[in-house]
Design an enzyme around this catalytic site. Structure first.
Site, mmCIF file in Angstrom:
data_model
loop_
_atom_site.group_PDB
_atom_site.id
_atom_site.type_symbol
_atom_site.label_atom_id
_atom_site.label_comp_id
_atom_site.label_asym_id
_atom_site.label_seq_id
_atom_site.Cartn_x
_atom_site.Cartn_y
_atom_site.Cartn_z
ATOM 1 C CE LYS A 25 2.011 4.015 -4.757
ATOM 2 N NZ LYS A 25 1.580 3.576 -3.507
ATOM 3 C CD GLN A 66 -2.034 3.020 -2.618
ATOM 4 O OE1 GLN A 66 -1.014 2.637 -3.090
ATOM 5 N NE2 GLN A 66 -2.264 4.302 -1.969
ATOM 6 C CG ASP A 100 4.798 1.267 0.293
ATOM 7 O OD1 ASP A 100 5.098 2.362 -0.095
ATOM 8 O OD2 ASP A 100 3.695 0.766 0.610
#
Ligand code: GUN
Length: 278
Positions: free
Chosen positions: A52, A96, A119
């Protein structure tokens, strides 16, 4: 033999489009910053987070890395998120997953400001998706829609079967396919006659979490098969939920593992980051 859907190539096209948009935003004096939080050092998470950060660098997005200890308290993690919520220089916040067991994941997700939820996991993002309002789309299912469309495959009117009902993939995948006018069935571990249901599918999305479980006996001739799974086998090689060698003989299109869905998740995260400033 199936056509192979090249997720690496398609994700690079998307990232290149985004790179140009970011350069134009920069000319208007707009910078994009993504905060990436990792708790502990799970090796798989470290790889994902690293990818990422690399994608941010490629596109021209600033990334702020927060590497927090495994034993951090929930309170302290929530406080970090709140500080980032209040920081005008931060456009997107990504925590995460999975998180250590002593931390309530739902609470963490809910603490992220919806306007920074790149997200697409916040209940208000999920709600917006369900009722067709604008909001951040969850990256893996959004990436799968792009893979299908950019391969020239139409979804409208097709029988779409999703295996798996997770909040991150299965459920939002069903909603996105429905939004594209597919006829959608979501299956799960209690589904009766799974094979028979899968055999109906023109488009089969597999997110079951079991290595190579779906072989040609589940797949209709000419179906499009999308494999969301990623596993490491005994020889340390990556494989998906789909038995590629078996299914590629009957499918019309298939995604490989690696190089299929995985790179698309990151490309769509980057797209959400770009959207977060517009
Ligand atoms: N863990 C596995 N997939 C994801 C994802 O898409 N986002 C985050 N934050 N964590 C994950």
């Amino acid at each position: 033999m199936a056509n192979i859907i090249d997720g690496k190539l398609i994700s690079t096209q998307i990232k290149d489009e985004l790179k140009e948009k970011v350069a134009n935003l920069k000319k208007e004096g707009k910078q994009i910053t993504l905060a990436v939080i990792q708790v502990g050092n799970d090796p798989a998470s470290t790889v994902y987070v690293g990818n990422k950060k690399k994608a941010c660098e490629y596109i021209g997005i600033n990334s702020l890395a927060y590497e927090l200890p495994e034993d951090i308290t929930e309170e302290s993690l929530l406080k970090t998120i709140e500080e980032l919520n209040n920081d005008d220089k931060v456009n997107g916040i990504l925590v995460q997953l999975p998180l250590p067991k002593h931390i309530d994941e739902d609470k963490v997700i809910k603490t992220i400001a919806p306007e920074k939820d790149v997200d697409g996991f916040h209940p208000s993002s999920v709600g917006a998706l369900l009722i067709g309002q604008e909001g951040f789309l969850p990256c893996t299912p959004a990436g799968i829609i792009q893979l299908i469309k950019r391969s020239g495959i139409s979804i409208e009117g097709k029988e779409c079967v999703v295996i798996g009902r997770s909040n991150i993939v299965g459920k939002p995948m069903g909603v996105l396919l429905l939004r594209e006018n597919g006829t959608v069935t979501i299956t799960h571990s209690k589904t009766k006659n799974l094979k028979k249901v899968c055999k109906r599918a023109d488009i089969l999305v597999v997110a079951i979490g079991k290595p190579k479980m779906i072989d040609a006996s589940y797949v209709k001739d000419g179906a499009v098969v999308i494999d969301v799974g990623i596993h490491r086998n005994a020889d340390n090689k990556l494989c998906g939920d789909v038995d590629f060698d078996s299914v590629e003989k009957v499918a019309s299109y298939i995604t490989p593992v690696p190089g299929g869905v995985g790179p698309m998740t990151i490309a769509m995260l980057m797209q959400n980051c770009v959207n977060s400033v517009r």
